[in-house]
Every structure is written in C-alpha cells, then in structure tokens.
Design an enzyme around this catalytic site. Sequence first.
Site, PDB file in Angstrom:
ATOM      1  N   HIS A   1      34.683  34.589  30.783  1.00 13.31           N
ATOM      2  CA  HIS A   1      36.117  34.734  30.495  1.00 13.31           C
ATOM      3  C   HIS A   1      36.935  34.032  31.592  1.00 13.31           C
ATOM      4  CE1 HIS A   1      39.807  37.030  29.267  1.00 13.31           C
ATOM      5  NE2 HIS A   1      40.066  36.947  30.568  1.00 13.31           N
ATOM      6  N   GLU A   2      36.561  34.243  32.859  1.00 14.02           N
ATOM      7  CA  GLU A   2      37.308  33.618  33.964  1.00 14.02           C
ATOM      8  C   GLU A   2      37.119  32.102  33.970  1.00 14.02           C
ATOM      9  OE1 GLU A   2      39.511  35.304  35.397  1.00 14.02           O
ATOM     10  OE2 GLU A   2      38.816  37.232  34.620  1.00 14.02           O
TER      11      GLU A   2
HETATM   12 ZN   LIG Z   1      41.841  36.931  31.661  1.00 14.30          ZN
END
Ligand SMILES: [Zn+2]
Length: 274
Positions: free
Chosen positions: A124-125
């Site tokens: 996600h990052e």
């Molecule tokens: Zn985020």
Amino acid sequence: MRVSFLSVVSGFSRTAAIIALMSTSVVAIQLVSVSDEIAIGKHAQAEIRRQTPELSDSAVTAYVSRIGRQLAGHAHGARYPYSFSVANYREINAFALPGGPVWVNRGVIQAAGNEAQLAAVLAHEIAHVAQRHSAQQLSKAMVTNLGLNLLGALLGNSGGANAANIAARYVASGAFLKFSRDDEREADRVGAQILARSGWDPRGMIELLQTIREQEKRDPSSVEVFFSNHPSPKDRIAVLQQAMPRARNGKRDSPQFQSNRARLKTLPPARSMK
Ligand SMILES: [Zn+2]
C-alpha cells in the site's frame, strides 16, 4: 507517466506560466519532477530519522527490507530508490515519504497474522510512492499554501537544495502524511496488484484491514493514529472486494514471518507514539 511541469515550460517564461497556472487554479498539474521528489524525500527522511525511534534489531529490519524490495521490484512507474525502516512504536501505522522511503511501525508486524498481511501494508505504501501521491500533494500545496516562497526557490537558479529543504520540512512536519480518500483507494487497489505480481496472496490486504477492525475493539489506542489518517477499514474492504486481482496460490505465510514476530516478543516493549 506524467510529464514534469518544469520541463514542459522550459523554453518560455516559467514565471509567466506559473502565474497563469495560479490564476486558473489548475492543481492537477504536476509541478514536482521525479528527481525533485527524490531530493525532497531524502531531506524528509533525515528529519524523520531524527524524530523517530528506529527498531535496532537487524534480523527483523533486514526481513522487512527484503519483503519491501521484492514488492518494490514489481511496482510500476519511475525507478524510485525505495527504502524500508521499522519504527519501534506499538501503534498500527505506516507511511511513505516522497520518492521512496517507507516506514512501518513494529505494531503492524505484531498485529499481522501472516506474511501476506505485513506485505500488504508495505505494498500500500509503495503504491503511494509509485502513483506519485506526494508529488501531487506537494504541487497542490505549492499553488495554495506554500505559494511563491517555495516556487521561487524551486525555479530559481540556486534553488534545488533550498527548495528540497523547504519542502522536506513541510513533509516531515506531518502535513503530508494524510492523503485523499481517492489516493487511499488507489493505493489499496494498486497495492493489491503489486502483492499479486510479487507472489503474495492479495487478500492479505483485506485481512489486515479486518485485523485492524478487531484491534479497534480490543485496544482502541493502538489504532487511533491509523484512523486519523486513513478512511475507515469497512469502506476500504468494500472497495477492495470489488477490485481484488485474481491470483492463484499466492504466498500467505512463511516461517520467517512467524520467527521474526516471535522474536519481537522477546525484545523490550515498543514505545508509544504519544
Ligand atoms: Zn495510505
């Protein structure tokens, strides 16, 4: 890939172009090039390192970096110099700086049930970086909040390092750690694709969000920060269920994950972000 605004306007007056840009409030245009972004991220990373207690256990940090590098190798977009650091905090949280530095809290590793869930947070990052969400935020801030001070430094002849410094201070102050709901949705969707391409089960993303919901009932203070800068897991799960990439036989867990998580329990307890 987006074209840097600065390279588009080179050849005619940048100042005139910027004034035109500001007067029409076109905020979707990218004012920050990939190399600007990397420079800003480097400065911000130095600042974050000063503020953050980093986990000093080299076995765990090497393990997290290994997963991160494998995922980053399957991200689309510019070849950013990704790096992965573990903050010795108990709360569940993670964030990315412009141009590649990714931080994950020790609390995420302790809360995750398997390796796919930890990989999901990193993916996600990485997606925030690969989709250039910080560059977009920074472009908006330049037009609205920071104004000509930063623009002047960025466009001036002597400006590169100075601009990176100003922007990095802004980034490290936390003003940047909150992305829009659309950015978060995109990071979930793109992150799930990165997970699948890298060989993990993308459902780890949904499972981790379910874990966070359960954690909220058990230990609300451990997810407070997460809830303050992310949309609710319930909404994210609903959107993700529509967008799950098809991936058969994705990796779910590993003995390394379980041994590193067990190892964390033997270390002095993590600190609190408060
Ligand atoms: Zn985020």
